[in-house]
Design an enzyme around this catalytic site. Structure first.
Site, PDB file in Angstrom:
ATOM      1  N   LYS A 134      31.519 -48.380   4.208  1.00  0.00           N
ATOM      2  CA  LYS A 134      32.550 -47.622   3.482  1.00  0.00           C
ATOM      3  C   LYS A 134      33.397 -46.736   4.394  1.00  0.00           C
ATOM      4  O   LYS A 134      34.542 -46.439   4.102  1.00  0.00           O
ATOM      5  CB  LYS A 134      31.908 -46.762   2.381  1.00  0.00           C
ATOM      6  CG  LYS A 134      31.273 -45.454   2.841  1.00  0.00           C
ATOM      7  CD  LYS A 134      31.061 -44.522   1.631  1.00  0.00           C
ATOM      8  CE  LYS A 134      30.579 -43.147   2.025  1.00  0.00           C
ATOM      9  NZ  LYS A 134      29.145 -43.098   2.404  1.00  0.00           N
ATOM     10  N   HIS A 262      19.872 -38.804   3.092  1.00  0.00           N
ATOM     11  CA  HIS A 262      21.164 -38.614   3.755  1.00  0.00           C
ATOM     12  C   HIS A 262      21.440 -37.123   3.765  1.00  0.00           C
ATOM     13  O   HIS A 262      21.480 -36.498   2.714  1.00  0.00           O
ATOM     14  CB  HIS A 262      22.268 -39.369   3.006  1.00  0.00           C
ATOM     15  CG  HIS A 262      23.514 -39.559   3.820  1.00  0.00           C
ATOM     16  ND1 HIS A 262      24.198 -38.504   4.373  1.00  0.00           N
ATOM     17  CD2 HIS A 262      24.178 -40.673   4.189  1.00  0.00           C
ATOM     18  CE1 HIS A 262      25.239 -38.978   5.051  1.00  0.00           C
ATOM     19  NE2 HIS A 262      25.244 -40.287   4.956  1.00  0.00           N
ATOM     20  N   GLY A 302      25.518 -39.143   8.657  1.00  0.00           N
ATOM     21  CA  GLY A 302      25.825 -37.741   8.888  1.00  0.00           C
ATOM     22  C   GLY A 302      26.063 -37.395  10.344  1.00  0.00           C
ATOM     23  O   GLY A 302      26.331 -36.236  10.657  1.00  0.00           O
ATOM     24  N   GLU A 334      21.972 -45.037   8.890  1.00  0.00           N
ATOM     25  CA  GLU A 334      23.209 -45.543   8.293  1.00  0.00           C
ATOM     26  C   GLU A 334      24.421 -44.778   8.826  1.00  0.00           C
ATOM     27  O   GLU A 334      25.151 -44.138   8.073  1.00  0.00           O
ATOM     28  CB  GLU A 334      23.151 -45.403   6.763  1.00  0.00           C
ATOM     29  CG  GLU A 334      21.990 -46.133   6.115  1.00  0.00           C
ATOM     30  CD  GLU A 334      21.719 -45.648   4.687  1.00  0.00           C
ATOM     31  OE1 GLU A 334      22.363 -44.679   4.244  1.00  0.00           O
ATOM     32  OE2 GLU A 334      20.858 -46.234   4.033  1.00  0.00           O
ATOM     33  N   GLY A 336      28.051 -43.876   9.898  1.00  0.00           N
ATOM     34  CA  GLY A 336      29.392 -44.349   9.580  1.00  0.00           C
ATOM     35  C   GLY A 336      30.377 -43.752  10.564  1.00  0.00           C
ATOM     36  O   GLY A 336      30.780 -44.367  11.550  1.00  0.00           O
ATOM     37  N   PHE A 389      39.758 -36.153   0.619  1.00  0.00           N
ATOM     38  CA  PHE A 389      38.438 -36.671   0.260  1.00  0.00           C
ATOM     39  C   PHE A 389      37.366 -36.305   1.276  1.00  0.00           C
ATOM     40  O   PHE A 389      36.206 -36.174   0.940  1.00  0.00           O
ATOM     41  CB  PHE A 389      38.488 -38.201   0.129  1.00  0.00           C
ATOM     42  CG  PHE A 389      39.362 -38.681  -0.991  1.00  0.00           C
ATOM     43  CD1 PHE A 389      39.403 -37.998  -2.198  1.00  0.00           C
ATOM     44  CD2 PHE A 389      40.145 -39.804  -0.850  1.00  0.00           C
ATOM     45  CE1 PHE A 389      40.202 -38.432  -3.244  1.00  0.00           C
ATOM     46  CE2 PHE A 389      40.948 -40.251  -1.887  1.00  0.00           C
ATOM     47  CZ  PHE A 389      40.979 -39.567  -3.083  1.00  0.00           C
ATOM     48  N   TYR A 453      36.904 -42.699   7.333  1.00  0.00           N
ATOM     49  CA  TYR A 453      37.341 -42.344   5.979  1.00  0.00           C
ATOM     50  C   TYR A 453      38.853 -42.112   5.932  1.00  0.00           C
ATOM     51  O   TYR A 453      39.315 -41.097   5.413  1.00  0.00           O
ATOM     52  CB  TYR A 453      36.566 -41.122   5.468  1.00  0.00           C
ATOM     53  CG  TYR A 453      35.070 -41.341   5.525  1.00  0.00           C
ATOM     54  CD1 TYR A 453      34.464 -42.228   4.651  1.00  0.00           C
ATOM     55  CD2 TYR A 453      34.282 -40.723   6.488  1.00  0.00           C
ATOM     56  CE1 TYR A 453      33.103 -42.474   4.711  1.00  0.00           C
ATOM     57  CE2 TYR A 453      32.911 -40.968   6.561  1.00  0.00           C
ATOM     58  CZ  TYR A 453      32.329 -41.835   5.671  1.00  0.00           C
ATOM     59  OH  TYR A 453      30.991 -42.091   5.744  1.00  0.00           O
TER      60      TYR A 453
HETATM   61  C1  LIG Z   1      28.631 -42.432   3.345  1.00  0.00           C
HETATM   62  C2  LIG Z   1      27.258 -42.834   3.587  1.00  0.00           C
HETATM   63  C3  LIG Z   1      26.812 -43.054   4.893  1.00  0.00           C
HETATM   64  C4  LIG Z   1      27.644 -42.780   6.128  1.00  0.00           C
HETATM   65  O1  LIG Z   1      27.705 -41.419   6.381  1.00  0.00           O
HETATM   66  P1  LIG Z   1      28.359 -40.864   7.740  1.00  0.00           P
HETATM   67  O2  LIG Z   1      28.354 -39.409   7.564  1.00  0.00           O
HETATM   68  O3  LIG Z   1      29.724 -41.438   7.841  1.00  0.00           O
HETATM   69  O4  LIG Z   1      27.508 -41.275   8.867  1.00  0.00           O
HETATM   70  C5  LIG Z   1      25.523 -43.526   5.051  1.00  0.00           C
HETATM   71  N1  LIG Z   1      24.736 -43.769   3.993  1.00  0.00           N
HETATM   72  C6  LIG Z   1      25.127 -43.564   2.728  1.00  0.00           C
HETATM   73  C7  LIG Z   1      24.193 -43.861   1.608  1.00  0.00           C
HETATM   74  C8  LIG Z   1      26.385 -43.077   2.473  1.00  0.00           C
HETATM   75  O5  LIG Z   1      26.787 -42.865   1.225  1.00  0.00           O
END
Ligand SMILES: *Cc1c(COP(=O)(O)O)cnc(C)c1O
Length: 495
Positions: A134, A262, A302, A334, A336, A389, A453
């Site tokens: 995402k 998270h 995160g 995870e 991002g 956002f 994002y």
């Molecule tokens: C958005 C999200 C992430 C990514 O978070 P980042 O802060 O961009 O690393 C990972 N896992 C879940 C479930 C999320 O909703």
């Protein structure tokens, strides 16, 4: 002297400099009939730009590669060079009267994504990253990460399909949305995506109907108070309810294999990972009590670029403390924004300018207000949706001003604001920043760190298209990026 035309000669800028501005503004005053040819002639002898012929617009054919026929070409060279090339291309388009000639554009540096991956491997060798799609589902980014061997965190049918279509095995996907549509759950099951998160009993009923063979991961609540984007209000089971959920899962004959959390996106105090891992330990023990044997720890996302090494240290220490015996436990994360935030830059054109407080007397009356308002052709309904956002603040710099890519250090700056192109007043990119007062319509602003994002949530509100992306492999790591991508493509992993 370096001269690069960046405003169409044939459609001269549509503003009249006031008398007071004439002295600082000579480019349009001299009314030179710039054409593409004069642009190129002036470029090739430009000491400031130091561009070789192969870096000129349209001259890239012998060095670029089309590893994926369905995607834009993959260019060589530093992203800054491509920001400048894009500006020059825009100038050529303007000379051809192309509509939207000065369209804003991104430059994506895939080498930067690769370098982040090296950093991850160096700091968290025990933790397998599952990229959170995402954050930026860019087709090159997901292919590169797939080629580098990461897994993927998908949150919807659409994301799952995108990742499967490029040839990723469904076992490399975690469906990490604790609240899924039942049709999506069924479809995930059909496609072989078995690992999925949950944090409530209703989800368990749904999964038992739609995908009873799923491998479930209980998402627990973590302290998200140290993050820019908190998630607790929407997701995460408090530890107190976890035994009840696990009992329910047992009752429904579901397989729960592990725990996820998270800490919130954009975490600025990575010490929270310690507490989260401790809670995960408790949840693991609850699993044992419920008759499960957990084998998966998912430490979520995160990770902030600047705090990554610190976060990795907290995580590593916490894992060593609370999971001293990790045999049979797979640890994933995870991430991002960590992978992409610095990999994308945006170039936006100044399409309009208002100087309501240009008069010195007016400025004295309103000393705190920006005296010049610059309007650019991407805004909060587009790439800058991250401001609304994702609570980001952005920092514009001058990419091209007047006829040059070079701004003298002595160039006077003034308190300015930067606005997007739509007719909505919420469309403010930067309420207060210092920019040269001599910037004019047709000049370009640059924005770095625009990978997380941004593109993914851009809309076309008010008829403004989403900005295009130019791809380069950048500097360090470029040849490795090309090698793994070429291998990925050759292995017939989709297009
Ligand atoms: C958005 C999200 C992430 C990514 O978070 P980042 O802060 O961009 O690393 C990972 N896992 C879940 C479930 C999320 O909703």
């Amino acid at each position: 002297m370096s001269r690069v035309e960046i405003v169409s000669a044939s459609s001269p800028v549509d503003f009249r400099p006031s008398n007071s501005e004439n002295s600082t503004f000579s480019r349009h005053g001299d009314d030179l009939p710039w054409t593409t040819n004069t642009l190129l002639n002036n470029l090739s002898c430009s000491p400031t730009l130091r561009l070789t012929a192969s870096q000129l617009p349209g001259a890239n054919t012998n060095v670029d590669e089309n590893i994926f026929p369905s995607l834009p070409p993959l260019l060589h060279g530093h992203p800054k060079v491509h920001l400048r090339n894009g500006v020059m291309n825009a100038s050529r388009s303007a000379a051809n009267h192309d509509p939207d000639a000065e369209k804003a554009f991104f430059v994506a540096d895939l080498g930067q994504v690769y370098r982040q991956h090296l950093r991850w491997q160096a700091c968290l060798p025990e933790i397998q990253p599952f990229y959170a799609v995402k954050c930026n589902p860019d087709p090159y980014v997901v292919r590169l990460l797939a080629a580098l061997g990461t897994g993927f965190d998908c949150a919807s049918n659409g994301e799952i399909n995108q990742i499967l279509e490029i040839g990723v095995d469904p076992t490399r996907i975690i469906y990490a949305n604790p609240c899924k549509a039942v049709s999506f759950v069924r479809n995930a099951g059909k496609l072989g995506v078995d690992t999925m998160t949950f944090d409530n009993a209703d989800e368990l009923y749904k999964i038992s109907r739609a995908h009873p063979g799923a491998q479930l991961v209980v998402r627990i609540l973590a302290d998200d108070s140290k993050s820019i984007c908190a998630f607790n209000i929407k997701f995460g089971a408090p530890l107190a309810v976890v035994p009840g959920l696990l009992a329910k899962a047992k009752e429904l004959n579901l397989d729960v294999v592990g725990v996820s959390f998270h800490v919130g996106s954009g975490c600025y105090d990575p010490s929270v990972y310690t507490d989260a891992v401790m809670r995960a330990r408790t949840a693991f023990d609850m699993g044992t009590e419920a008759g499960y044997h957990f084998s998966l720890l998912d430490v979520g996302g995160g990770f902030e670029d600047a705090l990554f090494e610190q976060a990795a240290t907290y995580l590593t220490d916490a894992i060593a403390t609370y999971f001293p015996d990790r045999r049979g436990i797979k640890i994933i994360a995870e991430p991002g924004r960590f992978y992409v935030s610095k990999a994308f830059s945006l170039a936006a054109n100044i399409i309009a300018r208002r100087a309501p407080l240009a008069e010195a007397s007016a400025r004295e009356e309103h000393p705190d207000q920006p005296s010049i308002m610059y309007y650019i052709n991407d805004g909060v309904y587009g790439a800058f949706n991250c401001i609304l956002f994702d609570h980001q603040t952005v920092h514009p710099y001058v990419l091209a001003m007047g006829s040059s890519f070079h701004v003298a250090a002595s160039e006077p700056v003034t308190n300015s604001s930067v606005w997007g192109p739509t007719c909505d007043s919420i469309d403010c990119v930067c309420p207060a920043t210092q920019l040269p007062g001599a910037l004019r319509v047709g000049d370009w602003l640059g924005f770095d760190n625009m990978g997380a994002y941004t593109v993914c949530a851009a809309s076309q509100f008010n008829g403004f298209e989403v900005s295009n992306v130019v791809y380069t492999t950048g500097g360090f790591g470029a040849s490795e990026v090309r090698r793994v991508l070429a291998k990925f493509a050759a292995d017939a992993h989709g297009l």
